[in-house]
Design a protein around this motif. Structure first.
Motif, short mmCIF file in Angstrom:
data_model
loop_
_atom_site.label_atom_id
_atom_site.label_comp_id
_atom_site.label_asym_id
_atom_site.label_seq_id
_atom_site.Cartn_x
_atom_site.Cartn_y
_atom_site.Cartn_z
N MET A 162 0.44 -1.26 0.35
CA MET A 162 -0.17 0.32 0.14
C MET A 162 0.99 1.30 0.34
O MET A 162 1.84 1.51 0.59
CB MET A 162 -0.93 0.46 1.31
N GLY A 163 0.63 2.48 -0.90
CA GLY A 163 0.87 3.92 -0.49
C GLY A 163 1.37 4.55 0.58
O GLY A 163 0.35 3.74 1.22
N LYS A 164 2.26 4.49 0.73
CA LYS A 164 2.75 5.30 1.92
C LYS A 164 2.57 7.58 1.89
O LYS A 164 1.03 8.11 2.59
CB LYS A 164 3.85 6.07 2.57
N CYS A 165 2.54 7.58 0.77
CA CYS A 165 1.98 9.50 -0.31
C CYS A 165 0.80 8.89 -1.18
O CYS A 165 0.84 10.20 -2.12
CB CYS A 165 3.29 10.25 -0.87
N LYS A 166 0.13 8.48 -0.98
CA LYS A 166 -0.83 7.57 -2.06
C LYS A 166 -1.99 6.97 -1.13
O LYS A 166 -1.64 5.32 -0.73
CB LYS A 166 -0.29 6.95 -3.31
N ASP A 167 -2.84 7.16 -1.39
CA ASP A 167 -4.37 6.13 -0.90
C ASP A 167 -4.36 5.07 -1.65
O ASP A 167 -3.79 4.42 -3.32
CB ASP A 167 -5.03 6.72 -0.79
N GLY A 168 -4.13 3.78 -1.02
CA GLY A 168 -4.50 2.52 -2.14
C GLY A 168 -3.39 1.92 -2.03
O GLY A 168 -1.91 2.53 -1.62
N PRO A 169 -2.62 1.21 -2.94
CA PRO A 169 -1.97 0.74 -3.56
C PRO A 169 -0.95 1.22 -4.23
O PRO A 169 -1.13 2.07 -5.16
CB PRO A 169 -2.66 -0.62 -4.30
N VAL A 170 0.57 0.74 -4.49
CA VAL A 170 1.73 1.49 -4.69
C VAL A 170 0.76 0.98 -6.22
O VAL A 170 0.30 0.04 -7.02
CB VAL A 170 2.55 0.65 -4.22
N VAL A 171 1.80 1.93 -6.78
CA VAL A 171 1.08 1.34 -8.14
C VAL A 171 2.89 1.39 -9.41
O VAL A 171 3.18 2.82 -9.41
CB VAL A 171 0.47 2.73 -9.19
N THR A 172 2.61 0.55 -9.87
CA THR A 172 4.56 0.42 -10.07
C THR A 172 4.86 1.51 -11.87
O THR A 172 3.45 1.83 -11.97
CB THR A 172 4.70 -0.54 -10.99
N ASP A 173 5.66 1.64 -12.34
CA ASP A 173 5.97 2.10 -13.63
C ASP A 173 5.72 1.54 -14.63
O ASP A 173 5.22 2.61 -15.25
CB ASP A 173 7.56 2.25 -13.83
N GLN A 174 4.58 0.51 -14.64
CA GLN A 174 4.65 -0.32 -15.32
C GLN A 174 2.59 0.25 -15.38
O GLN A 174 2.24 -0.45 -16.08
CB GLN A 174 4.17 -1.68 -15.26
N GLY A 175 2.15 1.18 -13.68
CA GLY A 175 1.11 0.53 -13.97
C GLY A 175 0.23 -0.80 -13.41
O GLY A 175 -1.03 -0.89 -12.74
#
Ligand code: DER
Length: 230
Positions: A162-175
């Motif tokens: 999960m993201g720290k500076c983004k709510d929800g899952p971390v999104v990679t450079d590939q989406g």
């Protein structure tokens, strides 16, 4: 901190190993960043002629800021030297990578390099893969739940990153998303696990880097660097 000094020593050591005309793989993470900064100084101050393939938006942004000429894998068919950090290094020089969620591009770049130099401090050295870090797995969002279930059935303890500076899952450079899979007690057979993970529907790539590292530079807080060769 001592760790920063050690990482800096390793990064500066690999930058000093770079020769004119080299085609480089530019790794991601705080240790590889020291190498990119030291390399940038050489490009600006010595006029060192190199090109680099970045392994993430983060590496690309830093390399651009440092003035390192960038190319893509459409411009070069092989790399002379790739450098990158790692989360774990086993006695066989197998790695867990992916704390920075960049392992998919990192593995493409590492696989095309004649030399793959891994930059660590002592804290990354382990007797057995999986004892300290989870294995990151880049996954198609629509397949995340079935992959989580499959990993649990295998006895792993997977969590969606999960993201720290983004709510929800971390999104990679590939989406894509990232699942971090802990294997309690470590990984018995990394090669078998790598095949299992790579063939799971929806998995793009995982953070097991087996048989890829040719050199490991272990930085020390006093600035010394231990050079382990495969
Ligand atoms: O995400 C990555 O693959 C990084 O290279 C990671 O494995 C090491 O990051 P660090 O150098 O900041 O510890």
């Amino acid at each position: 901190s001592a760790a920063d000094r050690a990482k800096k020593a390793a990064g500066e050591k690999v930058a000093a190993m770079v020769e004119p005309g080299m085609r480089l793989g530019l790794g991601t993470g705080s240790t590889a960043a020291w190498a990119i900064r030291a390399l940038g100084r050489r490009v600006r101050e010595e006029g060192l002629r190199v090109v680099g393939v970045p392994t993430s938006y983060a590496a690309e942004q830093l390399a651009r800021a440092e003035g390192i000429p960038l190319v893509t894998l459409a411009d070069v068919e092989a790399l002379d030297l790739a450098f990158d950090g790692a989360d774990e290094v086993s006695p066989e020089l197998n790695l867990i990578k992916g704390r920075g969620a960049a392992h998919t591009r990192e593995k493409v770049v590492a696989s095309l390099a004649r030399r793959f130099v891994v930059l660590v401090d002592e804290s990354k050295l382990v007797d057995r893969l999986g004892t300290r870090w989870p294995v990151p797995i880049e996954v198609l969002p629509m397949a995340a739940e079935p992959v989580l279930r499959q990993l649990r059935r295998m006895g792993a303890e997977p969590v969606l990153r999960m993201g720290k500076c983004k709510d929800g899952p971390v999104v990679t450079d590939q989406g894509f998303w990232v699942i971090d899979a802990r294997f309690p007690g470590g990984i018995d057979d990394p090669h078998a696990l790598a095949v299992t993970l790579s063939t799971m529907p929806g998995v793009l790539d995982h953070g097991l880097f087996l048989g890829l590292a040719t050199d490991v530079l272990v930085g020390q807080a006093d600035g010394q660097v231990r050079h382990i060769r495969r």
